[in-house]
Design an enzyme around this catalytic site. Structure first.
Site, mmCIF file in Angstrom:
data_model
loop_
_atom_site.group_PDB
_atom_site.id
_atom_site.type_symbol
_atom_site.label_atom_id
_atom_site.label_comp_id
_atom_site.label_asym_id
_atom_site.label_seq_id
_atom_site.Cartn_x
_atom_site.Cartn_y
_atom_site.Cartn_z
ATOM 1 N N ASP A 150 0.698 -1.142 0.339
ATOM 2 C CA ASP A 150 0.256 -0.201 -0.211
ATOM 3 C C ASP A 150 1.055 0.945 -0.423
ATOM 4 O OD1 ASP A 150 -2.689 1.396 0.427
ATOM 5 O OD2 ASP A 150 -2.657 1.032 2.293
ATOM 6 N N LEU A 151 1.933 1.329 -1.125
ATOM 7 C CA LEU A 151 2.828 2.148 -0.965
ATOM 8 C C LEU A 151 3.229 3.666 -1.404
ATOM 9 C CD1 LEU A 151 6.168 2.859 0.195
ATOM 10 C CD2 LEU A 151 6.703 1.586 -1.704
#
Length: 302
Positions: A209-210
């Site tokens: 979830d960068l």
């Protein structure tokens, strides 16, 4: 890595504070910290002068912060700089909490973005055998992307994993948002996914979830990864999300690609990886993301 972390589990936040810092220690004050759409976050000042950081969620399932703690542990084991988890559990009024070491960040290192690119690339090159059992892609437990459950059942083929555990799952959740054309486009992409995605040269542990809000500065000015949705997959999936909402400098990409060169055709695959996150945003936050989802679905109809 085991699906269980060794972090202490508590039945009350006050209990956690006393266990960690001593029976006489209490929370003196708490100050709300801005950031994120899912959790309440607070900077805690304790009566002994120590500081801590706590995340609280009143809607999350009981394993929500356990999964986050395990994700942070996995990234730390793979060489990433992550906050220290002190414990997790339930508050006195039944909300879930995650207690972390407080990282006061007052400056950013001059080579911050290069350090981040190097750290991510090194994490992507780390051994993943201990994170995904009975398969190459996946993780040793299911976890969460935001508040959405993220399925990590292992698969030996990357395209199959991304189709079944990522796009297909989110498309089913978003079905009530779709019309007939949307559903046909979804099925078309799932059927043809193998025409676009390829297995990586080696599997990588991903943050999952960068976006820029999930990177912070530690007390020494270095980059630190937070709020993971970890799994083992193709390193391009992390890279793609860094471009979805922006905020990452050219120095980050330069340092990353010095270690892991860009594969030909990445730009053709990038939107497929980001479709997963846009679908999740559609499911979590509503119809404002539908136009972006449709744009990507139409792109791959040819």
């Amino acid at each position: 890595m085991s699906a269980q972390s060794f972090t202490a589990v508590y039945h009350d936040l006050a209990e956690a504070v006393k266990d960690i810092w001593g029976q006489s220690v209490k929370i003196k004050s708490r100050q709300s910290v801005f950031g994120g759409d899912i959790n309440e976050s607070y900077h805690l000042l304790l009566t002994n002068g120590e500081e801590a950081f706590v995340k609280i969620n009143r809607k999350a399932k009981e394993d929500f912060f356990r999964a986050e703690a395990n994700g942070l542990a996995a990234m730390g084991n793979a060489g990433a700089n992550v906050p220290k988890v002190l414990g997790y559990g339930k508050t006195a009024d039944g909300a879930m909490f995650l207690l972390l070491d407080y990282e006061k960040n007052t400056f950013k290192a001059n080579d911050y973005w290069s350090l981040l690119g190097q750290m991510l690339a090194n994490m992507h090159q780390s051994d993943t055998a201990k994170f995904a059992k009975n398969g190459i892609f996946g993780f040793c437990e299911d976890n969460f992307i935001g508040l959405t459950e993220q399925i990590n059942s292992p698969k030996s083929d990357w395209t199959e994993f991304f189709r079944d555990a990522r796009l297909g799952t989110q498309m089913k959740l978003a079905d009530h948002c779709f019309d007939k054309n949307d559903r046909e486009r979804c099925q078309h992409l799932l059927d043809r996914l193998g025409d676009f995605l390829t297995n990586p040269k080696y599997p990588s542990l991903l943050h999952g979830d960068l976006w820029s809000g999930n990177v912070m500065t530690d007390r020494n000015g270095r980059p630190m990864l937070i709020d993971p949705a970890v799994y083992v997959g193709h390193h391009e999936a992390d890279l793609a999300m860094t471009e979805l909402f922006g905020g990452f400098s050219s120095a980050f990409y330069g340092a990353y690609y010095e270690i892991i060169p860009k594969d030909p055709g990445y730009e053709d695959r990038r939107d497929i990886y980001n479709l997963y996150h846009l679908l999740n945003h559609l499911n979590l936050f509503g119809g404002s993301y539908l136009a972006s989802v449709r744009r990507i679905l139409k792109k791959y109809m040819g």
